[in-house]
Design a protein around this motif. Structure first.
Motif, PDB file in Angstrom:
ATOM      1  N   LEU A  91       0.809  -1.219   0.000  1.00  0.00           N
ATOM      2  CA  LEU A  91       0.000   0.000   0.000  1.00  0.00           C
ATOM      3  C   LEU A  91       0.844   1.272   0.000  1.00  0.00           C
ATOM      4  CD1 LEU A  91      -3.068  -0.754   2.296  1.00  0.00           C
ATOM      5  CD2 LEU A  91      -2.984  -0.566  -0.190  1.00  0.00           C
ATOM      6  N   TYR A  92       2.145   1.132   0.257  1.00  0.00           N
ATOM      7  CA  TYR A  92       3.005   2.309   0.182  1.00  0.00           C
ATOM      8  C   TYR A  92       3.142   2.720  -1.281  1.00  0.00           C
ATOM      9  CZ  TYR A  92       4.419   2.536   5.040  1.00  0.00           C
ATOM     10  OH  TYR A  92       4.419   2.699   6.396  1.00  0.00           O
ATOM     11  N   PRO A  93       2.967   4.001  -1.572  1.00  0.00           N
ATOM     12  CA  PRO A  93       3.038   4.443  -2.968  1.00  0.00           C
ATOM     13  C   PRO A  93       4.457   4.390  -3.511  1.00  0.00           C
ATOM     14  CG  PRO A  93       2.830   6.323  -1.512  1.00  0.00           C
ATOM     15  CD  PRO A  93       2.715   5.099  -0.647  1.00  0.00           C
ATOM     16  N   ALA A  94       4.554   4.168  -4.797  1.00  0.00           N
ATOM     17  CA  ALA A  94       5.840   4.137  -5.488  1.00  0.00           C
ATOM     18  C   ALA A  94       5.689   4.913  -6.786  1.00  0.00           C
ATOM     19  CB  ALA A  94       6.254   2.689  -5.764  1.00  0.00           C
ATOM     20  N   ASP A  95       6.803   5.176  -7.432  1.00  0.00           N
ATOM     21  CA  ASP A  95       6.751   5.906  -8.692  1.00  0.00           C
ATOM     22  C   ASP A  95       5.940   5.162  -9.747  1.00  0.00           C
ATOM     23  OD1 ASP A  95       8.246   8.017  -7.691  1.00  0.00           O
ATOM     24  OD2 ASP A  95      10.147   7.109  -8.277  1.00  0.00           O
ATOM     25  N   ALA A  96       6.080   3.853  -9.787  1.00  0.00           N
ATOM     26  CA  ALA A  96       5.342   3.053 -10.766  1.00  0.00           C
ATOM     27  C   ALA A  96       4.015   2.593 -10.151  1.00  0.00           C
ATOM     28  CB  ALA A  96       6.162   1.844 -11.194  1.00  0.00           C
ATOM     29  N   ALA A  97       2.933   2.721 -10.913  1.00  0.00           N
ATOM     30  CA  ALA A  97       1.630   2.236 -10.454  1.00  0.00           C
ATOM     31  C   ALA A  97       1.669   0.719 -10.352  1.00  0.00           C
ATOM     32  CB  ALA A  97       0.548   2.668 -11.433  1.00  0.00           C
ATOM     33  N   ARG A  98       0.904   0.182  -9.379  1.00  0.00           N
ATOM     34  CA  ARG A  98       0.850  -1.270  -9.260  1.00  0.00           C
ATOM     35  C   ARG A  98      -0.521  -1.687  -8.746  1.00  0.00           C
ATOM     36  NH1 ARG A  98       4.654   0.143  -5.193  1.00  0.00           N
ATOM     37  NH2 ARG A  98       3.790  -0.046  -3.131  1.00  0.00           N
ATOM     38  N   SER A  99      -0.888  -2.894  -9.097  1.00  0.00           N
ATOM     39  CA  SER A  99      -2.130  -3.483  -8.627  1.00  0.00           C
ATOM     40  C   SER A  99      -1.844  -4.190  -7.308  1.00  0.00           C
ATOM     41  CB  SER A  99      -2.665  -4.476  -9.656  1.00  0.00           C
ATOM     42  OG  SER A  99      -3.856  -5.058  -9.196  1.00  0.00           O
ATOM     43  N   VAL A 100      -2.663  -3.904  -6.295  1.00  0.00           N
ATOM     44  CA  VAL A 100      -2.458  -4.453  -4.958  1.00  0.00           C
ATOM     45  C   VAL A 100      -3.687  -5.251  -4.544  1.00  0.00           C
ATOM     46  CG1 VAL A 100      -2.097  -3.867  -2.529  1.00  0.00           C
ATOM     47  CG2 VAL A 100      -0.988  -2.506  -4.312  1.00  0.00           C
ATOM     48  N   GLY A 101      -3.492  -6.516  -4.235  1.00  0.00           N
ATOM     49  CA  GLY A 101      -4.563  -7.318  -3.664  1.00  0.00           C
ATOM     50  C   GLY A 101      -4.765  -6.901  -2.233  1.00  0.00           C
ATOM     51  N   VAL A 102      -6.000  -6.527  -1.869  1.00  0.00           N
ATOM     52  CA  VAL A 102      -6.254  -6.039  -0.516  1.00  0.00           C
ATOM     53  C   VAL A 102      -7.232  -6.905   0.265  1.00  0.00           C
ATOM     54  CG1 VAL A 102      -5.671  -3.636  -1.039  1.00  0.00           C
ATOM     55  CG2 VAL A 102      -8.041  -4.428  -1.293  1.00  0.00           C
ATOM     56  N   ALA A 103      -7.923  -7.831  -0.398  1.00  0.00           N
ATOM     57  CA  ALA A 103      -8.919  -8.644   0.292  1.00  0.00           C
ATOM     58  C   ALA A 103      -9.027 -10.011  -0.352  1.00  0.00           C
ATOM     59  CB  ALA A 103     -10.281  -7.953   0.267  1.00  0.00           C
ATOM     60  N   SER A 104      -9.517 -10.956   0.456  1.00  0.00           N
ATOM     61  CA  SER A 104      -9.694 -12.308  -0.072  1.00  0.00           C
ATOM     62  C   SER A 104     -11.023 -12.886   0.399  1.00  0.00           C
ATOM     63  CB  SER A 104      -8.546 -13.217   0.370  1.00  0.00           C
ATOM     64  OG  SER A 104      -8.593 -13.397   1.772  1.00  0.00           O
ATOM     65  N   SER A 105     -11.452 -13.900  -0.310  1.00  0.00           N
ATOM     66  CA  SER A 105     -12.649 -14.649   0.033  1.00  0.00           C
ATOM     67  C   SER A 105     -12.350 -16.107  -0.245  1.00  0.00           C
ATOM     68  CB  SER A 105     -13.832 -14.167  -0.806  1.00  0.00           C
ATOM     69  OG  SER A 105     -14.985 -14.924  -0.517  1.00  0.00           O
ATOM     70  N   GLN A 106     -12.561 -16.942   0.736  1.00  0.00           N
ATOM     71  CA  GLN A 106     -12.321 -18.382   0.612  1.00  0.00           C
ATOM     72  C   GLN A 106     -10.903 -18.691   0.120  1.00  0.00           C
ATOM     73  OE1 GLN A 106     -15.552 -19.895  -1.756  1.00  0.00           O
ATOM     74  NE2 GLN A 106     -17.056 -19.437  -0.179  1.00  0.00           N
ATOM     75  N   GLY A 107      -9.933 -17.925   0.641  1.00  0.00           N
ATOM     76  CA  GLY A 107      -8.532 -18.188   0.348  1.00  0.00           C
ATOM     77  C   GLY A 107      -8.006 -17.633  -0.968  1.00  0.00           C
ATOM     78  N   HIS A 108      -8.845 -16.922  -1.733  1.00  0.00           N
ATOM     79  CA  HIS A 108      -8.411 -16.350  -3.010  1.00  0.00           C
ATOM     80  C   HIS A 108      -8.515 -14.830  -2.948  1.00  0.00           C
ATOM     81  CE1 HIS A 108      -9.242 -20.474  -3.903  1.00  0.00           C
ATOM     82  NE2 HIS A 108      -8.858 -20.346  -5.171  1.00  0.00           N
ATOM     83  N   THR A 109      -7.500 -14.144  -3.448  1.00  0.00           N
ATOM     84  CA  THR A 109      -7.541 -12.685  -3.484  1.00  0.00           C
ATOM     85  C   THR A 109      -8.634 -12.269  -4.451  1.00  0.00           C
ATOM     86  OG1 THR A 109      -5.195 -12.559  -2.968  1.00  0.00           O
ATOM     87  CG2 THR A 109      -6.220 -10.578  -3.876  1.00  0.00           C
ATOM     88  N   THR A 110      -9.592 -11.483  -3.951  1.00  0.00           N
ATOM     89  CA  THR A 110     -10.751 -11.117  -4.755  1.00  0.00           C
ATOM     90  C   THR A 110     -10.862  -9.634  -5.046  1.00  0.00           C
ATOM     91  OG1 THR A 110     -12.099 -10.913  -2.768  1.00  0.00           O
ATOM     92  CG2 THR A 110     -12.107 -13.059  -3.882  1.00  0.00           C
ATOM     93  N   LEU A 111     -10.112  -8.822  -4.344  1.00  0.00           N
ATOM     94  CA  LEU A 111     -10.230  -7.381  -4.544  1.00  0.00           C
ATOM     95  C   LEU A 111      -8.844  -6.783  -4.715  1.00  0.00           C
ATOM     96  CD1 LEU A 111     -11.985  -4.835  -4.614  1.00  0.00           C
ATOM     97  CD2 LEU A 111     -11.779  -4.735  -2.117  1.00  0.00           C
ATOM     98  N   HIS A 112      -8.663  -6.084  -5.825  1.00  0.00           N
ATOM     99  CA  HIS A 112      -7.405  -5.402  -6.126  1.00  0.00           C
ATOM    100  C   HIS A 112      -7.694  -3.915  -6.306  1.00  0.00           C
ATOM    101  CE1 HIS A 112      -6.344  -9.508  -7.241  1.00  0.00           C
ATOM    102  NE2 HIS A 112      -5.079  -9.148  -7.065  1.00  0.00           N
ATOM    103  N   ILE A 113      -6.748  -3.092  -5.894  1.00  0.00           N
ATOM    104  CA  ILE A 113      -6.810  -1.671  -6.194  1.00  0.00           C
ATOM    105  C   ILE A 113      -5.496  -1.281  -6.858  1.00  0.00           C
ATOM    106  CG2 ILE A 113      -8.408  -1.101  -4.343  1.00  0.00           C
ATOM    107  CD1 ILE A 113      -6.071  -0.061  -2.724  1.00  0.00           C
ATOM    108  N   ARG A 114      -5.541  -0.252  -7.644  1.00  0.00           N
ATOM    109  CA  ARG A 114      -4.326   0.253  -8.294  1.00  0.00           C
ATOM    110  C   ARG A 114      -3.832   1.431  -7.467  1.00  0.00           C
ATOM    111  NH1 ARG A 114      -3.354   3.479 -13.610  1.00  0.00           N
ATOM    112  NH2 ARG A 114      -1.261   2.745 -14.110  1.00  0.00           N
ATOM    113  N   VAL A 115      -2.588   1.364  -7.019  1.00  0.00           N
ATOM    114  CA  VAL A 115      -1.995   2.412  -6.186  1.00  0.00           C
ATOM    115  C   VAL A 115      -0.918   3.107  -6.999  1.00  0.00           C
ATOM    116  CG1 VAL A 115      -0.719   2.894  -4.060  1.00  0.00           C
ATOM    117  CG2 VAL A 115      -2.416   1.058  -4.099  1.00  0.00           C
ATOM    118  N   ARG A 116      -0.990   4.433  -7.044  1.00  0.00           N
ATOM    119  CA  ARG A 116       0.049   5.180  -7.752  1.00  0.00           C
ATOM    120  C   ARG A 116       0.270   6.530  -7.079  1.00  0.00           C
ATOM    121  NH1 ARG A 116      -4.431   6.085 -11.171  1.00  0.00           N
ATOM    122  NH2 ARG A 116      -4.645   8.225 -11.869  1.00  0.00           N
TER     123      ARG A 116
END
Length: 124
Positions: A49-74
């Motif tokens: 979740l720490y911002p970096a110069d390059a944008a990246r997709s970050v998995g932030v949540a899971s359901s039944q052991g699989h990452t289900t929610l991603h956000i793009r942090v830039r």
């Protein structure tokens, strides 16, 4: 932005991160079946979740052991941008992007990690 954590046992079996923007639970409103990933994953110094110069997709949540929610942090100047969001706002309109002041954002991540860091750090 406000970051909170589930206390873990006995309330539940794990420690989860909650992400609130303008008082709204981003994870819960995006996918009611999902739970936030652990603070040891999301909030650690230099973590995803720490911002970096390059944008990246970050998995932030899971359901039944699989990452289900991603956000793009830039980083855009002194602003942290989360995009690729799809949660209903207070007016039920879809929120797709939110922006944060860099200093406040990093301070909130550090504060939340400091509160839960000992409980979230695995014992070796």
């Amino acid at each position: 932005m406000l970051i909170g954590t589930c206390p873990g046992p006995p309330a539940c079996t794990a420690v989860h991160t909650y992400l609130f923007v303008d008082g709204l639970d981003v994870i819960g409103r995006s996918d009611s079946r999902a739970v936030g990933l652990g603070p040891d994953i999301l909030l650690r110094p230099g973590g995803p979740l720490y911002p970096a110069d390059a944008a990246r997709s970050v998995g932030v949540a899971s359901s039944q052991g699989h990452t289900t929610l991603h956000i793009r942090v830039r980083l855009r100047g002194a602003t942290v941008v989360w995009s690729e969001l799809t949660y209903p706002g207070l007016d039920d309109g879809v929120i797709e992007e939110v922006c944060f002041d860099l200093e406040q954002y990093v301070g909130e991540i550090a504060r939340a990690y400091g509160v839960c860091g000992r409980a979230a750090t695995p014992v070796r």
